[in-house]
Write a protein that holds these residues in place. Structure first.
Motif, PDB file in Angstrom:
ATOM      1  N   ASP A   1      -9.827   3.553  -8.340  1.00 52.88           N
ATOM      2  CA  ASP A   1      -8.435   3.718  -7.687  1.00 52.88           C
ATOM      3  C   ASP A   1      -7.832   5.090  -7.655  1.00 52.88           C
ATOM      4  OD1 ASP A   1      -7.221   0.840  -6.637  1.00 52.88           O
ATOM      5  OD2 ASP A   1      -8.326   0.532  -8.234  1.00 52.88           O
TER       6      ASP A   1
ATOM      7  N   PHE B   1     -10.139   7.264  -5.711  1.00 53.28           N
ATOM      8  CA  PHE B   1      -9.799   7.413  -4.412  1.00 53.28           C
ATOM      9  C   PHE B   1      -8.613   8.167  -3.826  1.00 53.28           C
ATOM     10  CE2 PHE B   1     -10.996   3.154  -1.751  1.00 53.28           C
ATOM     11  CZ  PHE B   1     -11.102   3.996  -0.504  1.00 53.28           C
TER      12      PHE B   1
ATOM     13  N   VAL C   1      -4.281 -11.996  -7.907  1.00 55.19           N
ATOM     14  CA  VAL C   1      -5.036 -10.765  -7.415  1.00 55.19           C
ATOM     15  C   VAL C   1      -6.236 -10.412  -8.169  1.00 55.19           C
ATOM     16  CG1 VAL C   1      -4.691  -8.588  -6.558  1.00 55.19           C
ATOM     17  CG2 VAL C   1      -3.038 -10.074  -6.108  1.00 55.19           C
ATOM     18  N   PRO C   2      -7.284 -10.247  -7.769  1.00 51.39           N
ATOM     19  CA  PRO C   2      -8.596  -9.972  -8.774  1.00 51.39           C
ATOM     20  C   PRO C   2      -8.341  -8.383  -9.212  1.00 51.39           C
ATOM     21  CG  PRO C   2      -9.345 -10.842  -6.607  1.00 51.39           C
ATOM     22  CD  PRO C   2      -7.823 -10.604  -6.796  1.00 51.39           C
ATOM     23  N   ASN C   3      -7.954  -7.418  -8.373  1.00 46.75           N
ATOM     24  CA  ASN C   3      -7.694  -6.077  -8.607  1.00 46.75           C
ATOM     25  C   ASN C   3      -6.333  -5.838  -9.495  1.00 46.75           C
ATOM     26  OD1 ASN C   3      -7.526  -3.509  -9.055  1.00 46.75           O
ATOM     27  ND2 ASN C   3      -7.715  -3.044  -6.804  1.00 46.75           N
TER      28      ASN C   3
ATOM     29  N   THR D   1      -3.926  -3.079  -8.518  1.00 48.68           N
ATOM     30  CA  THR D   1      -3.058  -3.625  -7.277  1.00 48.68           C
ATOM     31  C   THR D   1      -1.889  -4.658  -7.865  1.00 48.68           C
ATOM     32  OG1 THR D   1      -4.879  -3.240  -5.662  1.00 48.68           O
ATOM     33  CG2 THR D   1      -2.955  -4.427  -4.812  1.00 48.68           C
TER      34      THR D   1
ATOM     35  N   VAL E   1       7.402   5.282  -2.862  1.00 52.03           N
ATOM     36  CA  VAL E   1       7.675   5.377  -1.488  1.00 52.03           C
ATOM     37  C   VAL E   1       8.454   6.144  -0.934  1.00 52.03           C
ATOM     38  CG1 VAL E   1       7.438   3.836   0.689  1.00 52.03           C
ATOM     39  CG2 VAL E   1       6.142   3.259  -1.226  1.00 52.03           C
TER      40      VAL E   1
ATOM     41  N   PHE F   1     -12.218   2.012   8.194  1.00 54.07           N
ATOM     42  CA  PHE F   1     -12.334   2.003   6.823  1.00 54.07           C
ATOM     43  C   PHE F   1     -10.798   1.950   6.006  1.00 54.07           C
ATOM     44  CE2 PHE F   1     -13.026   4.710   2.614  1.00 54.07           C
ATOM     45  CZ  PHE F   1     -13.471   3.568   2.073  1.00 54.07           C
TER      46      PHE F   1
ATOM     47  N   VAL G   1      -9.480  -0.808   3.580  1.00 49.85           N
ATOM     48  CA  VAL G   1      -8.683  -0.275   2.145  1.00 49.85           C
ATOM     49  C   VAL G   1      -7.372  -0.927   2.238  1.00 49.85           C
ATOM     50  CG1 VAL G   1      -7.843   1.487   0.755  1.00 49.85           C
ATOM     51  CG2 VAL G   1     -10.143   1.604   1.874  1.00 49.85           C
TER      52      VAL G   1
ATOM     53  N   GLY H   1      -7.194  -4.326  -0.503  1.00 51.69           N
ATOM     54  CA  GLY H   1      -6.744  -3.571  -1.784  1.00 51.69           C
ATOM     55  C   GLY H   1      -6.732  -4.446  -2.790  1.00 51.69           C
ATOM     56  N   ASP H   2      -6.368  -5.844  -2.540  1.00 50.07           N
ATOM     57  CA  ASP H   2      -6.147  -6.889  -3.698  1.00 50.07           C
ATOM     58  C   ASP H   2      -7.224  -6.939  -4.327  1.00 50.07           C
ATOM     59  OD1 ASP H   2      -3.872  -6.967  -1.925  1.00 50.07           O
ATOM     60  OD2 ASP H   2      -4.039  -9.079  -1.547  1.00 50.07           O
ATOM     61  N   PHE H   3      -8.568  -7.131  -3.708  1.00 49.25           N
ATOM     62  CA  PHE H   3      -9.888  -7.431  -4.211  1.00 49.25           C
ATOM     63  C   PHE H   3     -10.675  -6.346  -4.658  1.00 49.25           C
ATOM     64  CE2 PHE H   3      -8.442 -10.317  -1.043  1.00 49.25           C
ATOM     65  CZ  PHE H   3      -8.315 -11.390  -1.721  1.00 49.25           C
ATOM     66  N   GLY H   4     -10.585  -5.185  -3.759  1.00 45.14           N
ATOM     67  CA  GLY H   4     -11.449  -3.959  -4.296  1.00 45.14           C
ATOM     68  C   GLY H   4     -10.369  -2.744  -4.488  1.00 45.14           C
ATOM     69  N   PRO H   5     -10.950  -1.756  -4.970  1.00 42.38           N
ATOM     70  CA  PRO H   5     -10.119  -0.244  -5.260  1.00 42.38           C
ATOM     71  C   PRO H   5      -9.523  -0.004  -3.850  1.00 42.38           C
ATOM     72  CG  PRO H   5     -12.405   0.106  -5.178  1.00 42.38           C
ATOM     73  CD  PRO H   5     -12.490  -1.243  -5.056  1.00 42.38           C
ATOM     74  N   GLY H   6      -8.234   0.394  -3.853  1.00 43.25           N
ATOM     75  CA  GLY H   6      -7.569   0.672  -2.653  1.00 43.25           C
ATOM     76  C   GLY H   6      -6.227   0.075  -2.760  1.00 43.25           C
TER      77      GLY H   6
ATOM     78  N   PHE I   1      -1.322   3.235  -0.273  1.00 43.83           N
ATOM     79  CA  PHE I   1      -1.242   4.412  -0.490  1.00 43.83           C
ATOM     80  C   PHE I   1      -2.685   5.241   0.096  1.00 43.83           C
ATOM     81  CE2 PHE I   1      -1.388   8.617  -2.456  1.00 43.83           C
ATOM     82  CZ  PHE I   1       0.071   9.056  -2.242  1.00 43.83           C
ATOM     83  N   GLN I   2      -3.698   4.726  -0.399  1.00 42.33           N
ATOM     84  CA  GLN I   2      -4.916   5.205  -0.026  1.00 42.33           C
ATOM     85  C   GLN I   2      -5.307   4.973   1.437  1.00 42.33           C
ATOM     86  OE1 GLN I   2      -4.342   3.422  -2.661  1.00 42.33           O
ATOM     87  NE2 GLN I   2      -5.795   4.040  -4.428  1.00 42.33           N
TER      88      GLN I   2
ATOM     89  N   VAL J   1      -3.385   7.581   3.642  1.00 43.58           N
ATOM     90  CA  VAL J   1      -3.846   8.774   3.597  1.00 43.58           C
ATOM     91  C   VAL J   1      -4.969   8.774   4.418  1.00 43.58           C
ATOM     92  CG1 VAL J   1      -4.896  10.610   2.072  1.00 43.58           C
ATOM     93  CG2 VAL J   1      -2.629   9.451   1.311  1.00 43.58           C
ATOM     94  N   ILE J   2      -6.022   7.941   4.449  1.00 44.77           N
ATOM     95  CA  ILE J   2      -7.212   7.677   5.079  1.00 44.77           C
ATOM     96  C   ILE J   2      -6.853   7.709   6.485  1.00 44.77           C
ATOM     97  CG2 ILE J   2      -9.207   6.599   5.380  1.00 44.77           C
ATOM     98  CD1 ILE J   2      -9.418   5.615   2.752  1.00 44.77           C
TER      99      ILE J   2
ATOM    100  N   ILE K   1       2.744  -9.182  -1.729  1.00 41.83           N
ATOM    101  CA  ILE K   1       1.959  -7.954  -1.990  1.00 41.83           C
ATOM    102  C   ILE K   1       1.345  -7.378  -0.814  1.00 41.83           C
ATOM    103  CG2 ILE K   1      -0.298  -6.978  -2.946  1.00 41.83           C
ATOM    104  CD1 ILE K   1      -0.031  -8.802  -5.431  1.00 41.83           C
TER     105      ILE K   1
ATOM    106  N   GLU L   1       2.261  -3.936   0.558  1.00 41.14           N
ATOM    107  CA  GLU L   1       1.144  -2.610   0.770  1.00 41.14           C
ATOM    108  C   GLU L   1       1.183  -2.158   2.376  1.00 41.14           C
ATOM    109  OE1 GLU L   1      -0.502  -1.432  -1.171  1.00 41.14           O
ATOM    110  OE2 GLU L   1      -1.347  -2.549  -2.817  1.00 41.14           O
TER     111      GLU L   1
ATOM    112  N   VAL M   1       3.866   0.311   2.305  1.00 44.28           N
ATOM    113  CA  VAL M   1       3.538   1.651   1.619  1.00 44.28           C
ATOM    114  C   VAL M   1       2.542   2.386   2.789  1.00 44.28           C
ATOM    115  CG1 VAL M   1       2.286   2.345  -0.065  1.00 44.28           C
ATOM    116  CG2 VAL M   1       3.831   0.588  -0.435  1.00 44.28           C
TER     117      VAL M   1
END
Lengths: 195, 150
Positions: A52, A55, A142-144, A147, A162, B21, B25, B29-34, B37-38, B41-42, B111, B115, B118
């Motif tokens: 994260d 990123f 939430v798995p992450n 987050t 924010v 992408f 993201v 974001g709940d499951f992977g990175p990101g 905010f990210q 920006v992307i 969440i 998100e 954000v």
């Protein structure tokens, strides 16, 4: 073994970037080197399993802030100094150099008392981290964990962040945004009078 | 920048992928990175790339500055509004559990919504800053060209 090679490669490239940034006088080249520095740091964060953070570093540090620094260079551009060279320092480097060396030596001395990287007995791992790691999945689903902490356990902090970003946008708009009607009117009036 | 054919073709190909992408993201974001905010920006990077290659005026036609200011405020409003909604539903500030029938469903919904807030704010503020800098740069350049002409 492979980890060590990647670490050493990334860290030495970062060191090369840092030295180049200090040595270079062309501001445009320095901005591009800053971008490379950020990107290499992002790689370092990936090696340390902080996806994260990596990123964010790659997107903000290497991407957006480079564009903004280039925009600032363009804003302050004057044809007389077309190459955008940094001004040569007017003072001797000994005082700042000694301050930097003493501070750096103290910081390196301080690292000897830090717990090792990933040490399970480090104070930061014993405080709230075990609670988040054990309870975030059953409590938030939430798995992450990053987050879960950012958005749920520390939701109030994120609201503050924010708001800070929002405030930054307002500040930029107030300082350099909007039409400069008043100023251009004065200039026009002055021009008429001269004519 | 009108004649950079390769730049134009490649960025036309890249911009949809960058936006896709960013959305991935944002909502993954709940499951992977990101996260928001990210993603913000992307997303703004896609528009900034468009602005750099095709010109500021065309980029401003994609998202007008007025919409950006609206979105930036709306993002913060959504975030704080979620907190207010949880208070009205009988919970604490930002206690998402009360938003839905079960604790987990409420957390998930909360969440996702914050998100989104954000992401909206970050995307809009990054673009506001870029547009403002670029606009001012153009104005400064124009005034310099004018003063040189005189």
């Amino acid at each position: 073994m492979i980890d060590n090679i990647v670490d050493i490669t990334l860290l030495s490239l970062i060191a090369i970037h840092a030295v180049a940034i200090i040595r270079m006088r062309s501001l445009f080249a320095v901005v591009m080197l800053f971008s490379g520095f950020s990107f290499l740091s992002a790689g370092l964060f990936v090696v340390m399993d902080a996806a994260d953070v990596a990123f964010t570093e790659a997107a903000v540090g290497a991407g957006i802030s480079t564009v903004l620094m280039l925009a600032t260079l363009a804003l302050t551009y004057t044809p007389a100094e077309a190459d955008k060279e940094e001004k040569a320092p007017t003072h001797k480097p000994w005082l700042p150099l000694s301050v930097v060396f003493i501070t750096g030596a103290l910081l390196i001395y301080g690292t000897y008392n830090l717990p090792g990287f990933g040490d399970p007995n480090a104070p930061s791992q014993l405080h709230v981290a075990p609670y988040y790691l054990e309870k975030s999945m059953p409590e938030t689903g939430v798995p992450n964990v990053v987050t879960a902490v950012l958005a749920s356990y520390r939701g109030f902090d994120t609201l503050g962040e924010v708001t800070v970003i929002f405030t930054a946008g307002i500040a930029v708009l107030l300082i350099i945004g909007g039409r400069r009607r008043v100023k251009s009117k004065i200039e026009k009036n002055g021009g008429d009078r001269e004519a | 920048m009108k004649h950079n054919l390769i730049l134009r073709v490649v960025s036309k190909f890249l911009i949809p992928l960058i936006i896709l992408f960013a959305l991935y993201v944002q909502f993954h974001g709940d499951f992977g990175p990101g996260g928001g905010f990210q993603a913000g920006v992307i997303f703004s990077a896609a528009i900034i790339l468009y602005g750099l290659v095709f010109g500021l005026d065309k980029a401003k036609r994609v998202i007008t500055p007025y919409v950006l200011r609206l979105l930036a405020s709306l993002g913060v409003l959504i975030y704080a509004g979620t907190g207010a909604a949880t208070i009205l539903l009988g919970g604490n500030f930002l206690q998402y559990g009360v938003l839905a029938s079960s604790q987990l469903a409420g957390q998930h919904l909360g969440i996702l919504v914050i998100e989104l807030g954000v992401g909206m704010t970050v995307m809009s503020v990054m673009l506001i800053i870029f547009f403002t800098f670029a606009e001012r740069g153009q104005a400064v350049l124009n005034s310099k060209i004018e003063s040189e002409r005189e």
